[in-house]
Design an enzyme around this catalytic site. Structure first.
Site, PDB file in Angstrom:
ATOM      1  NE  ARG A  90      65.149  33.531  -3.411  1.00  0.00           N
ATOM      2  CZ  ARG A  90      63.827  33.416  -3.537  1.00  0.00           C
ATOM      3  NH1 ARG A  90      63.189  34.599  -2.713  1.00  0.00           N
ATOM      4  NH2 ARG A  90      63.117  32.529  -3.873  1.00  0.00           N
ATOM      5  CG  ASN A 144      62.886  29.744   4.608  1.00  0.00           C
ATOM      6  OD1 ASN A 144      62.204  29.008   5.181  1.00  0.00           O
ATOM      7  ND2 ASN A 144      62.223  30.193   3.665  1.00  0.00           N
ATOM      8  CB  CYS A 164      56.544  26.644   6.905  1.00  0.00           C
ATOM      9  SG  CYS A 164      56.874  26.362   5.213  1.00  0.00           S
ATOM     10  CG  HIS A 194      60.880  24.457   2.786  1.00  0.00           C
ATOM     11  ND1 HIS A 194      61.645  25.268   2.330  1.00  0.00           N
ATOM     12  CD2 HIS A 194      59.682  24.862   3.270  1.00  0.00           C
ATOM     13  CE1 HIS A 194      61.231  26.459   2.686  1.00  0.00           C
ATOM     14  NE2 HIS A 194      59.931  26.331   3.082  1.00  0.00           N
ATOM     15  CE1 TYR A 244      61.008  25.492  -1.104  1.00  0.00           C
ATOM     16  CE2 TYR A 244      58.835  25.062   0.049  1.00  0.00           C
ATOM     17  CZ  TYR A 244      59.805  25.711  -0.493  1.00  0.00           C
ATOM     18  OH  TYR A 244      59.801  27.215  -0.435  1.00  0.00           O
TER      19      TYR A 244
END
Length: 421
Positions: A90, A144, A164, A194, A244
């Site tokens: 990440r 995700n 989500c 998102h 987002y």
């Protein structure tokens, strides 16, 4: 009822356990299996999980395993909350895109594509293992990028629904502002995972009074501050965009901001280290306050609600989920995965009808869906050219020189996770 959580060694898990314990009448779990390759984390997380169950007098049994086949065997539902490559991967997703002047984020843009390429093959392998042992089990995906992963699962014929916590977070926030119970708040939530907007906030149900104008008039500053967007933008839109959307509506501002501070992954990694130390304390028998800063707020409530509806009659009949479009948004293919209110039951999720969308929203949804088509193709079939095309199609990238540079970096940073590289 038996549930399995793949990725059960995550520091998220005590949030999930707390929800299972509090809402045991809605979702009566007899056995909960935490599955994770990291045995050391499993030991810490499962110890706290058992203490939470004991404190709240939950009679369910919690077991652990590093073996996916053993963990999912005979499960009624399997929850996926895994992170291929961990926080180290990440951290890369959030940093190398910045070298090309693009947003570095783990679920959208180039970083989101990297995560999809690492994740889809692993999730599909797990899903095949579930299907071999118990083909009637539901798969609930919280991994995700949820939209792409859910589409991969559905396209392969699995019984899957994506989940989500963005919508339930808005529901809880609006309920506080309106001083009503969360169950009284129904969202006209439309878009992709998102990439969504709250077009209306209704009291009492899908046909209730729309109080969104009242919310914006009386609490617009607080809502805009939470989104980190200007109040005047929210007022001009007349809707509440997901936070987002800031990556799209303020891309260059966000890139400058991200270049001045440590990545979110670095912050989370430090937080996880502290959380795991807490989880090892035998006196701790509730989720610590620090966990709220980790993210995933209200995930447990959403997961319990969805699982209860898919497995029985205990959940809410209408929930925000990720599922096939099937004509809901007429400008998308039926097999696109959208995030909208849906009726959820033993047969799965059926989206509710939504009004015709302003081109401002429909255009961006169509653009990102086209990117997701290409991203899934790259995840399933591999190849540098497919990666390049997906990056070129993404509205946060869209220039060939950016796409070239990002393609090289994506492959270089993820080679160990890409069988074709």
């Amino acid at each position: 009822m038996k549930l399995a959580v793949v990725g059960g060694g995550s520091t998220y898990t005590p949030e999930l356990i707390d929800g299972f314990a509090r809402l045991r009448d809605t979702l009566p779990i007899e056995e909960l299996v935490l599955v994770d390759p990291a045995a050391d984390r499993l030991e810490l997380v499962s110890g706290l999980a058992r203490r939470i169950f004991a404190k709240q007098d939950h009679a369910g049994r919690i077991t652990t395993t590093t073996d996916v086949d053993a963990g999912v065997a005979d499960a009624d539902a399997v929850l996926l909350q895994l992170r291929v490559g961990g926080q180290a991967a990440r951290d890369q997703d959030e940093t190398w895109p910045l070298e090309c002047g693009c947003v570095g984020q783990e679920t959208t843009g180039a970083g989101g594509l990297a995560k999809a390429l690492r994740t889809v093959p692993v999730v599909l392998d797990i899903a095949e293992r579930v299907r071999r042992t118990n083909p009637d089990a539901w798969i609930i995906d919280f991994t995700n990028p949820v939209g792409i992963v859910t589409r991969a699962l559905l396209q392969a014929g699995h019984k899957a629904v994506g989940l989500c916590n963005v919508a339930i977070g808005f529901q809880r926030k609006f309920a506080r502002l309106l001083e009503v119970e969360p169950g009284q708040v129904h969202l006209d939530h439309v878009g992709l995972n998102h990439l969504s907007w709250e077009l209306g906030v209704r009291l009492g149900g899908p046909d209730g009074e729309n109080v969104l104008p009242k919310l914006l008039a009386e609490h617009g500053d607080a809502i805009a501050d939470d989104l980190r967007m200007p109040r005047k933008l929210v007022d001009r839109l007349g809707v509440v965009p997901s936070y987002y959307l800031r990556y799209f509506y303020a891309h260059d501002e966000v890139v400058r901001e991200l270049g001045t501070k440590p990545s979110r992954a670095a912050e989370v990694a430090a937080m996880e280290k502290e959380l795991l130390e807490m989880y090892g304390d035998p006196a701790l028998d509730e989720k610590p306050e620090l966990l709220a800063k980790r993210g995933g707020a209200f995930y447990s409530e959403a997961a319990v609600d969805l699982a209860a509806s898919l497995l029985g009659d205990g959940g809410s009949p209408v929930q925000v989920v990720n599922t096939y479009n099937n004509g809901t948004l007429p400008f998308l293919a039926d097999d696109a995965v959208i995030e909208v209110q849906a009726r959820v039951g033993r047969d799965g999720a059926t989206p509710l009808a939504v009004p015709a969308l302003d081109p401002l929203y429909a255009g961006l949804i169509a653009n990102v869906t086209a990117y997701e088509d290409l991203a899934l193709e790259a995840a399933l079939r591999g190849g540098r050219d497919r990666v390049f095309k997906a990056l070129l199609a993404h509205p946060l990238i869209g220039q060939y020189d950016y796409a070239e540079g990002l393609t090289d970096r994506l492959i270089a940073h993820n080679r160990e996770h890409l069988a074709w590289a």
